[in-house]
Every structure is written in C-alpha cells, then in structure tokens.
Design an enzyme around this catalytic site. Structure first.
Site, mmCIF file in Angstrom:
data_model
loop_
_atom_site.group_PDB
_atom_site.id
_atom_site.type_symbol
_atom_site.label_atom_id
_atom_site.label_comp_id
_atom_site.label_asym_id
_atom_site.label_seq_id
_atom_site.Cartn_x
_atom_site.Cartn_y
_atom_site.Cartn_z
ATOM 1 N N CYS A 1 10.138 7.761 4.328
ATOM 2 C CA CYS A 1 10.908 9.455 4.228
ATOM 3 C C CYS A 1 11.386 9.544 5.531
ATOM 4 O O CYS A 1 10.655 9.534 6.692
ATOM 5 C CB CYS A 1 9.701 10.504 3.753
ATOM 6 S SG CYS A 1 10.401 12.019 3.809
ATOM 7 N N CYS B 1 8.987 12.897 6.921
ATOM 8 C CA CYS B 1 7.806 12.911 7.557
ATOM 9 C C CYS B 1 7.070 11.636 7.581
ATOM 10 O O CYS B 1 5.988 11.397 7.708
ATOM 11 C CB CYS B 1 6.954 13.750 6.393
ATOM 12 S SG CYS B 1 6.925 12.813 4.650
ATOM 13 N N CYS C 1 9.992 13.717 -1.880
ATOM 14 C CA CYS C 1 9.007 13.046 -1.365
ATOM 15 C C CYS C 1 7.781 14.244 -1.690
ATOM 16 O O CYS C 1 7.744 15.484 -1.392
ATOM 17 C CB CYS C 1 9.180 13.277 0.139
ATOM 18 S SG CYS C 1 7.673 12.833 0.934
ATOM 19 N N CYS D 1 17.573 6.415 -7.626
ATOM 20 C CA CYS D 1 18.788 6.221 -7.092
ATOM 21 C C CYS D 1 18.757 7.363 -5.698
ATOM 22 O O CYS D 1 18.543 8.458 -6.054
ATOM 23 C CB CYS D 1 19.874 6.821 -8.059
ATOM 24 S SG CYS D 1 21.449 6.742 -7.336
HETATM 25 ZN ZN LIG Z 1 8.755 13.280 3.112
#
Ligand SMILES: [Zn+2]
Length: 148
Positions: A65, A68, A114, A137
């Site tokens: 991500c 994070c 996320c 996607c």
């Molecule tokens: Zn994240």
C-alpha cells in the site's frame, strides 16, 4: 485460493480483522502522499487507464500500500488483463483488503480498500483468469513494488 463467494461474504460481513490499523488525518495524508496518490487513495478517484507506471511491470516482488506499506499483492499473481490497470487474482492475505459494495456510476461493483489504512485501491470483478476467476483492478498510484 479465494473465490468470488469470499468477495461477496467479505463485502457483506466484513473482512477478517487486520493485524494493525493506521489512522492519519487528511492533512497528514496530504503531507505524505503526492497529489495524485492522495486524490486516488483518500478521495477514491481512478487514474486514467494505461497511465499507471506499474501496468507493464512484471518484476518479482511484493506490492504494498502506498499509504501504509502493508503488503497487499504478490508479483506472482499479477497478470495482463489489458484493462489498463495493474491486475491481480488474490491478495497476499485475506485480512489486508476491505471490500465495499459500490453502487455509484449506475452499477453494482465491489470497491477494494487497504484494510489497514482504509486507502482506496480500486475494484474487484468476477471476470479474472482461471482458476478463481477474480480480477483485482488496482490503481498503479495506490501501490508500490518492493523488489527485495
Ligand atoms: Zn494501507
């Protein structure tokens, strides 16, 4: 391997609890992210098809991500979907992705976020390759490739 029934289950009942949560204010995210990353991950925008730099990259590694650093997808399950966005068949772990039913734009889709920082990643569709036929996607701007 997860399948579309798991996606529907997680979208209605919630994903397994993440290992941790990362919370920041809008200003803190703005300071950490580029304007484009902020627009997509925190405001749920979508990058233009074929604009993302990760579309045509198939190097070995893990995709994490951008907000994070949680590891989300492995390069081994990335595939060429010709959709214009990086595409994957399943997340590294069931508890790193949050699934939300999205009825914007006049159709029912499943948004993927996320599960650690609630950053918008993209959508998941039931039209991926065998054997599980799922296509995550994902906006290139929402993830980064860690190669070691
Ligand atoms: Zn994240």
């Amino acid at each position: 391997m997860m399948n579309w029934n798991d996606v529907i289950k997680y979208a209605s009942k919630g994903s397994p609890e993440p290992d941790n949560k990362v919370m920041k204010t809008e200003d803190e995210w703005k300071a950490k992210l580029t304007r484009e990353q902020f627009r997509i991950t925190r405001k749920k925008e979508t990058e233009m098809a074929f604009s993302g730099e990760l579309c045509n990259i198939y190097d070995e590694g893990k995709y994490s991500c951008i907000c994070c650093d949680t590891k989300l997808f492995d390069s081994t399950i990335k595939f060429e979907s010709k959709s214009g966005w990086p595409s994957f068949t399943e997340p590294i772990k069931d508890n790193v992705i949050k699934y939300i039913k999205d009825s914007s734009m006049g159709m029912i889709r499943v948004e993927v976020m996320c599960n650690v920082c609630d950053g918008h990643l993209g959508h998941v569709f039931p039209d991926g390759p065998q054997p599980n036929e799922i296509r995550f996607c994902i906006n290139s701007e929402s993830i980064k490739l860690i190669t070691q």
